[in-house]
Design a protein around this motif. Structure first.
Motif, PDB file in Angstrom:
ATOM      1  N   LYS A 122       0.827  -1.195   0.000  1.00 35.06           N
ATOM      2  CA  LYS A 122       0.000   0.000   0.000  1.00 35.06           C
ATOM      3  C   LYS A 122       0.866   1.253   0.000  1.00 35.06           C
ATOM      4  O   LYS A 122       2.023   1.241   0.465  1.00 35.06           O
ATOM      5  CB  LYS A 122      -0.942   0.009   1.215  1.00 35.06           C
ATOM      6  N   LEU A 123       0.293   2.333  -0.476  1.00 32.79           N
ATOM      7  CA  LEU A 123       1.003   3.602  -0.550  1.00 32.79           C
ATOM      8  C   LEU A 123       1.448   4.055   0.830  1.00 32.79           C
ATOM      9  O   LEU A 123       2.576   4.540   1.009  1.00 32.79           O
ATOM     10  CB  LEU A 123       0.082   4.640  -1.196  1.00 32.79           C
ATOM     11  N   GLY A 124       0.583   3.886   1.830  1.00 39.32           N
ATOM     12  CA  GLY A 124       0.941   4.297   3.186  1.00 39.32           C
ATOM     13  C   GLY A 124       2.138   3.546   3.717  1.00 39.32           C
ATOM     14  O   GLY A 124       2.992   4.118   4.410  1.00 39.32           O
ATOM     15  N   GLU A 125       2.231   2.252   3.420  1.00 39.29           N
ATOM     16  CA  GLU A 125       3.401   1.476   3.821  1.00 39.29           C
ATOM     17  C   GLU A 125       4.667   2.046   3.182  1.00 39.29           C
ATOM     18  O   GLU A 125       5.711   2.179   3.828  1.00 39.29           O
ATOM     19  CB  GLU A 125       3.248   0.019   3.401  1.00 39.29           C
ATOM     20  N   ALA A 126       4.560   2.371   1.893  1.00 39.78           N
ATOM     21  CA  ALA A 126       5.719   2.888   1.164  1.00 39.78           C
ATOM     22  C   ALA A 126       6.175   4.226   1.742  1.00 39.78           C
ATOM     23  O   ALA A 126       7.382   4.495   1.840  1.00 39.78           O
ATOM     24  CB  ALA A 126       5.387   3.028  -0.319  1.00 39.78           C
ATOM     25  N   GLU A 127       5.232   5.057   2.127  1.00 37.59           N
ATOM     26  CA  GLU A 127       5.588   6.347   2.724  1.00 37.59           C
ATOM     27  C   GLU A 127       6.335   6.146   4.045  1.00 37.59           C
ATOM     28  O   GLU A 127       7.313   6.847   4.330  1.00 37.59           O
ATOM     29  CB  GLU A 127       4.324   7.183   2.943  1.00 37.59           C
ATOM     30  N   VAL A 128       5.881   5.190   4.852  1.00 32.73           N
ATOM     31  CA  VAL A 128       6.565   4.899   6.116  1.00 32.73           C
ATOM     32  C   VAL A 128       7.993   4.432   5.854  1.00 32.73           C
ATOM     33  O   VAL A 128       8.939   4.866   6.530  1.00 32.73           O
ATOM     34  CB  VAL A 128       5.786   3.835   6.913  1.00 32.73           C
ATOM     35  N   MET A 129       8.171   3.561   4.866  1.00 33.45           N
ATOM     36  CA  MET A 129       9.502   3.046   4.566  1.00 33.45           C
ATOM     37  C   MET A 129      10.403   4.140   3.992  1.00 33.45           C
ATOM     38  O   MET A 129      11.600   4.204   4.298  1.00 33.45           O
ATOM     39  CB  MET A 129       9.406   1.856   3.614  1.00 33.45           C
ATOM     40  N   ALA A 130       9.834   5.008   3.170  1.00 33.39           N
ATOM     41  CA  ALA A 130      10.622   6.122   2.639  1.00 33.39           C
ATOM     42  C   ALA A 130      11.049   7.069   3.762  1.00 33.39           C
ATOM     43  O   ALA A 130      12.187   7.553   3.784  1.00 33.39           O
ATOM     44  CB  ALA A 130       9.810   6.877   1.591  1.00 33.39           C
ATOM     45  N   ASP A 131      10.143   7.316   4.706  1.00 29.50           N
ATOM     46  CA  ASP A 131      10.485   8.171   5.847  1.00 29.50           C
ATOM     47  C   ASP A 131      11.626   7.566   6.658  1.00 29.50           C
ATOM     48  O   ASP A 131      12.377   8.290   7.314  1.00 29.50           O
ATOM     49  CB  ASP A 131       9.266   8.355   6.754  1.00 29.50           C
ATOM     50  N   ALA A 132      11.745   6.241   6.613  1.00 33.05           N
ATOM     51  CA  ALA A 132      12.802   5.556   7.359  1.00 33.05           C
ATOM     52  C   ALA A 132      14.117   5.516   6.581  1.00 33.05           C
ATOM     53  O   ALA A 132      15.110   4.956   7.063  1.00 33.05           O
ATOM     54  CB  ALA A 132      12.361   4.139   7.701  1.00 33.05           C
ATOM     55  N   GLY A 133      14.130   6.075   5.360  1.00 33.90           N
ATOM     56  CA  GLY A 133      15.370   6.164   4.593  1.00 33.90           C
ATOM     57  C   GLY A 133      15.558   5.101   3.536  1.00 33.90           C
ATOM     58  O   GLY A 133      16.618   5.027   2.913  1.00 33.90           O
ATOM     59  N   ILE A 134      14.535   4.293   3.281  1.00 32.78           N
ATOM     60  CA  ILE A 134      14.647   3.262   2.242  1.00 32.78           C
ATOM     61  C   ILE A 134      14.359   3.897   0.890  1.00 32.78           C
ATOM     62  O   ILE A 134      13.363   4.611   0.719  1.00 32.78           O
ATOM     63  CB  ILE A 134      13.709   2.089   2.553  1.00 32.78           C
ATOM     64  N   GLU A 135      15.202   3.633  -0.103  1.00 36.32           N
ATOM     65  CA  GLU A 135      15.223   4.438  -1.318  1.00 36.32           C
ATOM     66  C   GLU A 135      14.747   3.727  -2.575  1.00 36.32           C
ATOM     67  O   GLU A 135      14.633   4.364  -3.625  1.00 36.32           O
ATOM     68  CB  GLU A 135      16.642   4.963  -1.556  1.00 36.32           C
ATOM     69  N   ASP A 136      14.484   2.426  -2.529  1.00 34.38           N
ATOM     70  CA  ASP A 136      14.066   1.693  -3.733  1.00 34.38           C
ATOM     71  C   ASP A 136      12.829   0.867  -3.382  1.00 34.38           C
ATOM     72  O   ASP A 136      12.920  -0.116  -2.645  1.00 34.38           O
ATOM     73  CB  ASP A 136      15.198   0.787  -4.221  1.00 34.38           C
ATOM     74  N   ILE A 137      11.677   1.290  -3.903  1.00 38.05           N
ATOM     75  CA  ILE A 137      10.396   0.716  -3.481  1.00 38.05           C
ATOM     76  C   ILE A 137       9.545   0.356  -4.694  1.00 38.05           C
ATOM     77  O   ILE A 137       9.406   1.137  -5.633  1.00 38.05           O
ATOM     78  CB  ILE A 137       9.619   1.706  -2.587  1.00 38.05           C
ATOM     79  N   TYR A 158       0.449  -2.478  -6.891  1.00 38.91           N
ATOM     80  CA  TYR A 158      -0.947  -2.221  -6.534  1.00 38.91           C
ATOM     81  C   TYR A 158      -1.475  -1.094  -7.414  1.00 38.91           C
ATOM     82  O   TYR A 158      -0.780  -0.099  -7.648  1.00 38.91           O
ATOM     83  CB  TYR A 158      -1.029  -1.802  -5.059  1.00 38.91           C
ATOM     84  N   ASN A 159      -2.696  -1.239  -7.913  1.00 42.28           N
ATOM     85  CA  ASN A 159      -3.298  -0.168  -8.705  1.00 42.28           C
ATOM     86  C   ASN A 159      -3.596   1.035  -7.809  1.00 42.28           C
ATOM     87  O   ASN A 159      -4.375   0.925  -6.862  1.00 42.28           O
ATOM     88  CB  ASN A 159      -4.604  -0.646  -9.342  1.00 42.28           C
ATOM     89  N   ILE A 160      -2.994   2.174  -8.112  1.00 41.78           N
ATOM     90  CA  ILE A 160      -3.219   3.393  -7.332  1.00 41.78           C
ATOM     91  C   ILE A 160      -4.205   4.270  -8.086  1.00 41.78           C
ATOM     92  O   ILE A 160      -3.968   4.661  -9.227  1.00 41.78           O
ATOM     93  CB  ILE A 160      -1.911   4.165  -7.106  1.00 41.78           C
ATOM     94  N   LEU A 161      -5.328   4.572  -7.427  1.00 42.34           N
ATOM     95  CA  LEU A 161      -6.369   5.389  -8.021  1.00 42.34           C
ATOM     96  C   LEU A 161      -6.729   6.538  -7.083  1.00 42.34           C
ATOM     97  O   LEU A 161      -6.311   6.543  -5.927  1.00 42.34           O
ATOM     98  CB  LEU A 161      -7.634   4.564  -8.297  1.00 42.34           C
ATOM     99  N   ALA A 162      -7.518   7.489  -7.580  1.00 48.21           N
ATOM    100  CA  ALA A 162      -8.046   8.644  -6.838  1.00 48.21           C
ATOM    101  C   ALA A 162      -7.015   9.764  -6.790  1.00 48.21           C
ATOM    102  O   ALA A 162      -5.825   9.522  -6.552  1.00 48.21           O
ATOM    103  CB  ALA A 162      -8.480   8.264  -5.425  1.00 48.21           C
ATOM    104  N   PRO A 163      -7.475  11.003  -7.018  1.00 50.10           N
ATOM    105  CA  PRO A 163      -6.546  12.135  -7.103  1.00 50.10           C
ATOM    106  C   PRO A 163      -5.661  12.307  -5.871  1.00 50.10           C
ATOM    107  O   PRO A 163      -4.475  12.609  -5.997  1.00 50.10           O
ATOM    108  CB  PRO A 163      -7.490  13.332  -7.272  1.00 50.10           C
ATOM    109  N   GLU A 164      -6.231  12.119  -4.672  1.00 49.77           N
ATOM    110  CA  GLU A 164      -5.438  12.320  -3.459  1.00 49.77           C
ATOM    111  C   GLU A 164      -4.274  11.338  -3.388  1.00 49.77           C
ATOM    112  O   GLU A 164      -3.147  11.707  -3.051  1.00 49.77           O
ATOM    113  CB  GLU A 164      -6.334  12.175  -2.222  1.00 49.77           C
TER     114      GLU A 164
END
Length: 355
Positions: A66-81, A85-91
């Protein structure tokens, strides 16, 4: 100072650090020996702590569901994700674009609708286009285009869009049918090459077939998830042994209404309701003949009629869950243990990220 597990309140999750690390090392050694590149799926543990360890051992990047998981991992400094998953909706598409500006990111699509959303969002990103893989249904009956020809058609659409680049193919194959998935992917790759759209990445995965990962020779990466902990379902498949399983739920017997029935303080909010072909909702370690036959929200019912020994009220039990991944998402914290001592209690950082 490490605490003894007897000081923990139940129900709670215990993760055996030594077993988890041994599982990661064993899989990475196997992958290295067979020329397989691992991109582990963090949805099982949801912890930057373990994601970083997987990268340290040799993983090429991580997978997030999920996008939220990826954001958490990016915040932790992980750089290749990778986000399969199909990402839909403008937000969400706006958040995806923000994420792509921070990390090396790839996503999937299995329809023109999803591609058009990516294209609209990334239209001004021609200098740093979003890599989009075509998701393929190679027999598991999940998301994915249905035929190799469909894969070519969607790849053409992706390649035609400003701000996007065709990244390759992705699948989650049916367990036990690596040969069928390989044949599907090989046909698609041939047709893509003939169309002038070579698949740079061919991503497959799944812990049930992890020890056969090298048989899908066309794949460029493999995405196992549960291999870090394993669980009862994977033991039943012969993928791992009970002794290799790293995640247990520590519970307490709170009632013995009858001679043969015990009630524990863990129900559907602590033990997954997934059966995955198993008899009962987990294995009671130390009581192999016991059956967890029912779950309410906060209680579990255990039948001990086939057990020579039966637990007393107040006794603590360890439950090996049928499926480790949902259990990780049911708790705010996990206890990292070595033997009977708690090394550290850490927050499940990506827990609850259903977005």
């Amino acid at each position: 100072m490490p605490r003894h597990i007897d000081t923990l309140q139940t129900p709670c999750v215990l993760v055996d650090l030594d077993r988890a690390d041994a599982n990661l090392q064993k899989a990475q050694d196997f992958a290295d020996e067979h020329g397989v590149r691992l991109r582990p799926h963090i949805k099982t543990h949801k912890l930057p702590f373990f994601a970083k360890r997987q990268l340290e051992l040799g993983a090429i990047g991580i997978t997030c569901q999920k996008l939220g998981e990826a954001e958490v991992m990016a915040d932790a400094g992980i750089e290749d994700i990778f986000l399969p998953y199909n990402i839909l909706a403008p937000e969400k598409l706006y958040r995806l674009k923000q994420l792509a500006e921070r990390v090396t990111l790839a996503v999937t699509a299995d329809s023109a609708f999803v591609v058009e959303g990516y294209a609209e969002t990334f239209a001004d990103s021609a200098d740093a286009p979003l890599s989009v893989l075509v998701e393929c249904d190679t027999g598991a009956g999940r998301c994915g285009v249905q035929t190799p020809d469909d894969a070519v058609a969607l790849a053409r659409l992706i390649a035609s869009k400003r701000g996007l680049v065709f990244g390759g193919l992705m699948t989650y194959p049916p367990a036990g049918d690596a040969a069928g998935a390989r044949k599907w992917l090989e046909e698609a790759a041939e047709k893509l090459a003939a169309a002038g759209l070579p698949a740079r990445t061919i991503s497959t995965g799944g812990t049930p077939d992890i020890w056969r990962a090298h048989e899908t020779t066309i794949a460029t990466e493999y995405r196992p998830g549960t291999y870090i902990y394993y669980d009862r379902s994977l033991v039943s498949r012969g993928v791992a042994t009970v002794e290799e399983c790293a995640l247990n739920v520590l519970v307490t017997v709170v009632s013995r209404p009858t001679e043969d029935r015990a009630i524990i303080d863990a129900g559907s909010k602590a033990l997954t309701s997934d059966l995955l072909g198993q008899n009962g909702y987990g294995m009671v370690l130390g009581y192999p003949d016991a059956v967890i036959y029912g779950l309410s929200e906060e209680h579990g019912n255990i039948d001990f009629s086939a057990s020579a020994e039966k637990p007393e009220v107040g006794e603590r039990l360890r439950i090996l869950p049928n499926h480790a991944c949902p259990v990780s998402n049911l708790f705010d914290h996990v206890n990292l243990v070595s033997g009977d001592h708690v090394v550290e209690t850490i927050a499940v950082a990506a827990r609850g990220r259903v977005d």
